[in-house]
Design a protein around this motif. Structure first.
Motif, PDB file in Angstrom:
ATOM      1  N   GLN A  86       0.826  -1.197   0.000  1.00  0.00           N
ATOM      2  CA  GLN A  86       0.000   0.000   0.000  1.00  0.00           C
ATOM      3  C   GLN A  86       0.864   1.253   0.000  1.00  0.00           C
ATOM      4  N   PRO A  87       0.422   2.312  -0.656  1.00  0.00           N
ATOM      5  CA  PRO A  87       1.191   3.567  -0.593  1.00  0.00           C
ATOM      6  C   PRO A  87       1.132   4.162   0.813  1.00  0.00           C
ATOM      7  N   LEU A  88       2.189   4.844   1.187  1.00  0.00           N
ATOM      8  CA  LEU A  88       2.227   5.532   2.474  1.00  0.00           C
ATOM      9  C   LEU A  88       1.733   6.958   2.271  1.00  0.00           C
TER      10      LEU A  88
END
Length: 667
Positions: free
Chosen positions: A157-159
């Motif tokens: 997942q993107p931060l």
């Protein structure tokens, strides 16, 4: 030095036992402590021991490949709560002190830590990291497999980042969890969440009557942009807060007086930014008056000694006397730390100070005696009993077998006069097997901080270099703690100026006064700020034939945006932020002087270092390599800024081997 003992080896790092956190029992007849040692799984075990004060052999209370710590006795001494990873994450466990199995108290999803008893023994207060809507009554610790899956899912997942303080070297990237204060009612076995602000709360103490909790936090709307840390009183019945401080500084290590009428705290108001000396403040809770007991001392409070064989936390004060007329604390002064007492009328007394490192203590209010944790330049650690008549008795023999086998160099203390007259303290180690009339290669060690202190403590890296045949010099140039406010502030806005001259003056001094140093075989190394200074040195002089820069800073412009502290550190230490004067920041960046470098340079850097990120090493390596300079870059996977002190044992040994290899090749 006798050669009957063998020379120290890198592998000996895993043989050293490290003590921390002495805790006297309520009756004052015995004490517990934490012992940390490397295991065969490339990690550390921390175990709890207890020892009678009559000097009997310590008894081990916990076992296994786990980390046990933070043992705290119940007021009646019949039970003890402690923190353990035996279930996976750090959780709280209850242990009968007269024998029996430990019982698990918490199963919090993200763990529980730092337990403290109420004075009546009915409650335990602790920290827990929680999401905003977590139900603390239904907490379940995730299994190892569940935690691994959660980590793998995170990586996919993107931060999303929307905070200035979104990472830290100790914790990595932050999430939305916050450290909250929890109480456990032992009679009903129920938990109560005491705080729920969007902030991290640091538990400090519970009042003697059990009605108030003292904690530290920044609850301001602009907390993301501030470095202040205030003290608050929380009424446990009304859940209302009362702020004790004014938001202009940082306060910690606070506690109630025995009567509950006063609060003491360490703190400062950042008058000299990160170089400000710590003070002792006493707050009168009835009048609201705050008194500083230490304003006239010009001495740093707490333990600012730098070493590479200290693990675990220990009490450094301030601690109340039983009649609350005095306070006890550790202070950092002139290359050593000691135990001190101050009365509420500001009378200062030295209780114990020798040429060594007092790293922690526990106080017996009834006997007015102390258990002291002490390290010296030739002994990693032991515990001692200090009676009120000044008698000091050794309690442990932690590393005697190791010390009886291995030769440890005794440092010679030096005092060098700088160009402007300042006295620079330092220490010189002779090499293993020293022979008069022989010339030896030399290594200058430079500490990090810069606001910290080398001194009379055990330092494995220094001893290893001496064992490998080097003369080792380590000093406290201006900017170091231990020599007063003016001295520690003297390097701010002058990195590479007076501090650089202090180091070169010290090198000149030993070359002039010690004929056994080969002036054609000089090496230099340092980490963090010491890494910056190593980079600066090789860009400004070619007198060193080899250099090793560790977790260093090479470019202040990029440091501002990539370090977890860069956004305020540049302002604090150089007086300007990135956009204030980029040309000035470039002027004091070692990278600017890369073309001048003729010294073979080894760059050591942890890949997960968020304090001095690895790109600082990358920039320096690529620039020097592109210029066809003699340079090598060693990256340590999974290692953060603490690699040399608490990194994985195998990585710590690899790091030491690379340092020795480089100096052996070029010196």
């Amino acid at each position: 030095m006798s050669n009957a003992k063998r020379a120290l080896q890198t592998e000996d790092l895993t043989k050293i036992e490290v003590f921390s956190d002495p805790q006297l029992s309520p009756d004052g007849n015995f004490y517990s402590y934490v012992s940390t040692k490397a295991n065969d799984k490339d990690d550390y075990n921390s175990q709890l021991f207890v020892q009678s004060l009559n000097g009997d052999t310590p008894v081990q209370w916990t076992f296994g490949d786990v980390k046990n710590s933070n043992l705290r006795y119940s007021p009646d001494g019949k039970k003890a709560v402690f923190q353990s990873t035996r279930s996976g994450l750090p959780q709280l466990w209850l242990l009968p002190t007269e024998g029996g199995e430990a019982r698990q108290l918490t199963t919090f999803k993200n763990g529980a830590s730092n337990p403290t008893w109420s004075k009546d023994g009915k409650f335990i207060f602790f920290h827990a990291s929680l999401d905003k809507d977590d139900d603390i009554q239904n907490q379940k610790e995730a299994s190892k497999e569940e935690r691994q899956k959660e980590q793998e899912d995170k990586k996919k997942q993107p931060l999303i980042v929307n905070r200035l303080k979104y990472k830290s070297d100790s914790s990595g990237f932050h999430d939305n969890k916050r450290v909250q204060l929890i109480s456990l009612n032992l009679e009903s076995n129920t938990f109560t969440q005491l705080t729920n602000n969007d902030a991290d709360h640091g538990f400090q103490d519970v009042s003697p009557d059990g009605k108030q909790v003292l904690f530290a936090a920044n609850l301001n709307e602009n907390a993301d942009y501030e470095l202040s840390n205030d003290l608050f009183l929380l009424d446990l019945q009304s859940k209302e807060y009362k702020k004790l401080t004014d938001g202009n500084g940082g306060y910690h290590s606070a506690s109630f007086s025995p009567s509950g009428d006063k609060v003491v705290s360490f703190g400062d108001e950042y008058e000299y930014a990160g170089a400000t000396l710590t003070e002792i403040y006493v707050f009168d809770l009835a009048s609201g008056e705050r008194t500083c007991l230490s304003k006239s001392w010009d001495m740093q409070l707490g333990d600012l000694m730098i070493g590479d064989t200290r693990m675990g936390q220990s009490e450094t004060g301030p601690v109340w006397s039983k009649d609350e007329s005095s306070l006890f604390f550790i202070a950092t002064d002139y290359g050593a730390t000691g135990l001190y007492k101050v009365s509420l009328n500001k009378e200062l007394t030295t209780l114990y100070k020798e040429d060594n490192h007092v790293f922690g203590f526990s106080y017996d209010q009834d006997k007015e005696a102390f258990v002291l944790g002490i390290s010296s330049a030739t002994n990693p650690c032991d515990f001692y009993y200090l009676k009120n008549d000044g008698t000091l008795t050794k309690l442990t023999k932690s590393n005697d077998a190791f010390l009886n086998e291995v030769a440890i160099a005794e440092p010679e203390t030096l005092s060098v006069k700088a160009e402007d007259g300042k006295e620079i303290q330092g220490w010189l180690l002779k090499p293993y097997g020293f022979t008069e009339g022989k010339k030896y290669p030399f290594v200058l060690e430079i500490h990090g901080g810069p606001h910290a202190m080398y001194g009379q403590t055990f330092f494995f890296e220094m001893q290893l270099l001496a064992a490998k045949g080097y003369v080792v010099l380590y000093t406290n140039p201006r900017g170091s703690h231990g020599y007063g406010q003016e001295f520690v502030d003297a390097c701010r806005s002058d990195y590479g100026g007076g501090d650089y001259k202090d180091l070169m003056t010290a090198v000149d001094y030993v070359l002039e006064n010690y004929s056994f140093i080969d002036e054609d075989r000089l090496g230099v190394t340092g980490g963090s700020y010491g890494g910056f200074m190593t980079n600066w040195i090789v860009g400004h002089t070619n007198r060193f034939k080899a250099a090793v820069t560790q977790r260093s800073i090479s470019n202040w412009l990029s440091f501002y945006g990539v370090s977890d502290i860069g956004f305020f550190f540049n302002k604090w230490e150089h007086g300007l932020n990135l956009l204030d004067d980029p040309a000035k920041l470039w002027e004091i960046s070692p990278l600017r002087y890369a073309e001048n470098v003729e010294t073979p340079l080894l760059i050591l850097h942890g890949e997960l270092d968020f304090r001095c990120p690895v790109e600082q090493g990358e920039q320096l390596f690529i620039t020097l390599k592109h210029l066809r300079k003699e340079v090598e870059f060693v990256r340590f996977p999974g290692a953060n800024h603490e690699l040399s002190r608490s990194g994985k044992p195998a990585m710590r040994q690899e790091r030491l081997n690379h340092i020795c290899r480089w100096f052996e090749e070029y010196l």
